[in-house]
Design a protein around this motif. Structure first.
Motif, PDB file in Angstrom:
ATOM      1  N   ASP A 157     -35.898   1.191 -53.989  1.00 17.48           N
ATOM      2  CA  ASP A 157     -34.681   1.992 -54.313  1.00 17.48           C
ATOM      3  C   ASP A 157     -33.475   1.201 -55.041  1.00 17.48           C
ATOM      4  OD1 ASP A 157     -35.588   4.279 -53.250  1.00 17.48           O
ATOM      5  OD2 ASP A 157     -34.544   4.187 -51.357  1.00 17.48           O
ATOM      6  N   ALA A 158     -33.301  -0.051 -54.341  1.00 21.43           N
ATOM      7  CA  ALA A 158     -32.485  -1.018 -55.260  1.00 21.43           C
ATOM      8  C   ALA A 158     -33.022  -1.386 -56.399  1.00 21.43           C
ATOM      9  CB  ALA A 158     -32.642  -2.104 -54.144  1.00 21.43           C
ATOM     10  N   ALA A 188     -34.783   0.237 -58.501  1.00 24.62           N
ATOM     11  CA  ALA A 188     -34.458   1.314 -59.391  1.00 24.62           C
ATOM     12  C   ALA A 188     -33.074   1.406 -59.726  1.00 24.62           C
ATOM     13  CB  ALA A 188     -34.891   2.610 -58.960  1.00 24.62           C
ATOM     14  N   ARG A 189     -32.298   1.054 -58.854  1.00 29.77           N
ATOM     15  CA  ARG A 189     -30.895   1.310 -59.324  1.00 29.77           C
ATOM     16  C   ARG A 189     -30.162   0.085 -60.136  1.00 29.77           C
ATOM     17  NH1 ARG A 189     -27.333   1.214 -55.207  1.00 29.77           N
ATOM     18  NH2 ARG A 189     -28.758   0.446 -53.557  1.00 29.77           N
ATOM     19  N   SER A 190     -31.042  -1.043 -60.096  1.00 25.18           N
ATOM     20  CA  SER A 190     -30.392  -2.211 -60.949  1.00 25.18           C
ATOM     21  C   SER A 190     -30.569  -2.069 -62.419  1.00 25.18           C
ATOM     22  CB  SER A 190     -31.510  -3.442 -60.401  1.00 25.18           C
ATOM     23  OG  SER A 190     -31.545  -3.550 -59.122  1.00 25.18           O
ATOM     24  N   SER A 191     -29.336  -2.125 -63.004  1.00 33.21           N
ATOM     25  CA  SER A 191     -29.241  -1.671 -64.386  1.00 33.21           C
ATOM     26  C   SER A 191     -28.903  -2.877 -65.276  1.00 33.21           C
ATOM     27  CB  SER A 191     -28.391  -0.841 -64.561  1.00 33.21           C
ATOM     28  OG  SER A 191     -28.468   0.479 -63.962  1.00 33.21           O
ATOM     29  N   VAL A 247     -25.952  -3.996 -56.385  1.00 33.84           N
ATOM     30  CA  VAL A 247     -26.835  -3.022 -55.843  1.00 33.84           C
ATOM     31  C   VAL A 247     -27.056  -3.503 -54.212  1.00 33.84           C
ATOM     32  CG1 VAL A 247     -29.194  -2.288 -56.052  1.00 33.84           C
ATOM     33  CG2 VAL A 247     -27.838  -2.250 -58.040  1.00 33.84           C
ATOM     34  N   ARG A 248     -27.288  -4.659 -54.379  1.00 26.42           N
ATOM     35  CA  ARG A 248     -27.506  -5.317 -52.955  1.00 26.42           C
ATOM     36  C   ARG A 248     -27.087  -6.808 -53.052  1.00 26.42           C
ATOM     37  NH1 ARG A 248     -30.912  -8.994 -51.958  1.00 26.42           N
ATOM     38  NH2 ARG A 248     -32.315  -8.028 -50.245  1.00 26.42           N
ATOM     39  N   ASP A 301     -25.698  -2.391 -60.872  1.00 23.98           N
ATOM     40  CA  ASP A 301     -25.818  -0.891 -61.059  1.00 23.98           C
ATOM     41  C   ASP A 301     -24.956  -0.739 -62.416  1.00 23.98           C
ATOM     42  OD1 ASP A 301     -23.094  -0.212 -60.527  1.00 23.98           O
ATOM     43  OD2 ASP A 301     -23.552   0.692 -58.732  1.00 23.98           O
ATOM     44  N   ALA A 302     -25.224   0.666 -62.909  1.00 30.77           N
ATOM     45  CA  ALA A 302     -24.389   1.071 -64.183  1.00 30.77           C
ATOM     46  C   ALA A 302     -23.204   0.868 -64.449  1.00 30.77           C
ATOM     47  CB  ALA A 302     -25.007   2.277 -64.708  1.00 30.77           C
ATOM     48  N   GLN A 303     -22.641   0.841 -63.227  1.00 31.44           N
ATOM     49  CA  GLN A 303     -21.006   0.575 -63.035  1.00 31.44           C
ATOM     50  C   GLN A 303     -20.515  -0.775 -62.776  1.00 31.44           C
ATOM     51  OE1 GLN A 303     -22.611   3.418 -61.201  1.00 31.44           O
ATOM     52  NE2 GLN A 303     -22.498   4.420 -63.037  1.00 31.44           N
ATOM     53  N   ASN A 357     -21.476  -2.840 -60.252  1.00 26.40           N
ATOM     54  CA  ASN A 357     -21.203  -3.001 -58.679  1.00 26.40           C
ATOM     55  C   ASN A 357     -22.614  -3.563 -58.221  1.00 26.40           C
ATOM     56  OD1 ASN A 357     -18.895  -1.485 -58.367  1.00 26.40           O
ATOM     57  ND2 ASN A 357     -19.738   0.327 -58.692  1.00 26.40           N
TER      58      ASN A 357
END
Length: 481
Positions: free
Chosen positions: A140-141, A143-146, A86-87, A80-82, A84
């Motif tokens: 959802d995962a 979409a959160r993948s950056s 995502v999965r 993710d953007a931080q 971490n």
């Protein structure tokens, strides 16, 4: 120059070698299994770090000046953007993604479009295909993948203390399905096609570049995929091919340019030196031998080899097309194996045993020919895997392949390749090595060298016998090259 280390994070374990930076001699080594059960499709990357820490225990890395990282190919770690996860990382030849591969091929307009775009046609194992699966099954995962990293990218990033800059190498990038070995650039549009949106991708750095320095002052090289690291550790160059005998088989060779292949048989990878590494895969290698051994009631492959040596080249006319799991080279996904040439005199156990070895090797020779017909020079074949030690393999392989065969002593070639890359980056930084020329390590030491010799004509007759049965049974199977 001192000492360097190479770590190989394979699907099941981490292996570390510490080497003399000038000669490549292995000084010490460490090993630890991954703390996971079996080979799941989803793995928490922290398991790789835990295994790494255990393998490096006992002061293994004391005095080391630089580290190279090799890791399993095709794993994708979405962050993710931080930063971490995502999965869990999606690893291995994930059969869940087979439908996603077909979707992607259609979405871009067919195999030819993919071959032109990135030098390969999507397969279930590739990261680009796993991203498509993620979008369809875990939106959802997705979409959160950056940020998208591969296994060796993630490990390098962790060793460096999770800096803002994230890097990868040509070799690793070439296996993603969204980086072109021919152009040397990403195709962000293909990431968006697969995942539904744009993401940050790691910077592709040069073969002798350093990814950075750890807080403790250790130089970390670019890292690469396990396949490229093993080739680098073996020391192969132009004119060399590597045939790996696992349950399935693979053939790869060094070539100065990227190959475009719309049939999907060639995966156009980059290597760890600035060259290219086209790969052709067969689905049936040692599984052919194991199946034959079981059929004949033999306890192991050594017994099958001993029995096969009682027969003669050509197996008294018996030919086994070893397509037991279907086949990828040639593309016959739904076919089965074929046993031809049955006569009263050929219906003996030793002839079937010999035919299983010849069928396996002829199938791999077909894969070699896919590369040869595209202009790849093959003068020498490195034969890897436990089955390479079998007498029946060594007796038949040089003549069937039509080339000198080298059987290296078993070693941790991927870890050694990672260490060689570390030595290159260290020497480049110190000004003692040319950034265009890797360190001259000894490569595969203590190898057996087998020549076709007077058996070449016999081996080519065996090969022609196989080709005749193959073309009669599956006409046109190799037309799309």
């Amino acid at each position: 120059m001192g000492i360097v280390a190479g770590l190989d994070s394979a699907p099941d374990f981490t292996r570390i070698v510490v080497c003399d930076a000038d000669t490549g001699s292995v000084l010490r080594q460490g090993y630890a299994p991954h703390p996971i059960e079996g080979r799941p499709s989803d793995v928490d990357p922290q398991a790789w770090l835990l295994s790494l820490g255990e393998a490096a225990g006992g002061g293994l890395l004391e005095g080391v000046q630089a580290i190279g990282v090799s890791a399993q190919r095709n794993a994708v770690v979405p962050l993710d953007a931080q930063g971490n996860t995502v999965r869990p990382a999606i690893v291995g030849a994930d059969k869940r993604a087979q439908v996603a591969a077909a979707d992607l091929i259609d979405a871009l307009g067919g195999k030819e479009a993919w071959a032109q775009a990135v030098g390969c046609v999507p397969q279930a194992a590739q990261p680009v295909t796993k991203l498509r699966w993620l979008l369809k099954n875990e939106p959802d995962a997705a979409a959160r993948s950056s940020v998208l990293l591969q296994a060796h990218d993630w490990l390098v990033w962790q060793l460096l203390g999770r800096p803002v800059r994230r890097t990868t190498d040509r070799g690793g990038a070439s296996g993603t399905g969204y980086w072109s070995a021919a152009s040397g650039g990403y195709r962000p549009d293909l990431v968006e096609l697969a995942l539904g949106h744009q993401v940050m991708l790691p910077e592709v750095i040069g073969p002798s570049d350093a990814a950075g320095t750890t807080p403790e002052g250790l130089l970390i090289s670019a890292g690469t995929g396990e396949t490229m690291a093993a080739a680098f550790g073996l020391g192969i160059g132009l004119g060399d091919a590597v045939v790996s005998l696992g349950a399935s088989g693979s053939v790869m060779a060094v070539h100065p340019e990227a190959l475009v292949d719309s049939s999907g048989m060639i995966t156009s990878l980059a290597d760890a030196t600035g060259m290219h590494l086209p790969v052709v895969t067969t689905l049936n290698a040692v599984r052919t031998l194991r199946g034959t051994a079981e059929l004949l009631g033999l306890p192991d492959l050594e017994a099958l080899s001993e029995l096969a040596m009682k027969s003669t080249p050509g197996s008294h006319g018996l030919v086994l097309l070893p397509y037991l799991e279907g086949e990828r080279t040639p593309s016959l996904p739904h076919t089965a194996g074929t046993l031809a040439g049955l006569r009263r005199e050929s219906m003996k156990a030793e002839h079937l045993a010999r035919a299983s070895f010849e069928g396996m090797l002829c199938g791999l020779a077909d894969a070699l020919d896919v590369l040869r017909t595209r202009g790849v020079e093959v003068r020498r074949v490195f034969l890897l895997g436990a089955a390479a030690e079998l007498a029946a393999v060594q007796a038949a392989a040089p003549a069937i392949f039509g080339a000198q065969v080298v059987v290296p002593q078993p070693a941790d070639y991927a870890a050694i390749g990672a260490a060689r890359q570390a030595a290159w980056a260290l020497g480049t930084q110190q000004g003692t090595l040319d950034p265009r020329i890797p360190p001259a390590w000894q490569g595969a030491a203590g190898a057996q060298v087998l020549e076709p010799g007077e058996e070449l004509a016999v081996g080519q007759a065996v090969r022609q016998q196989f080709v005749s049965v193959r073309d009669q049974t599956h006409p046109g199977a190799f037309n799309a090259r």
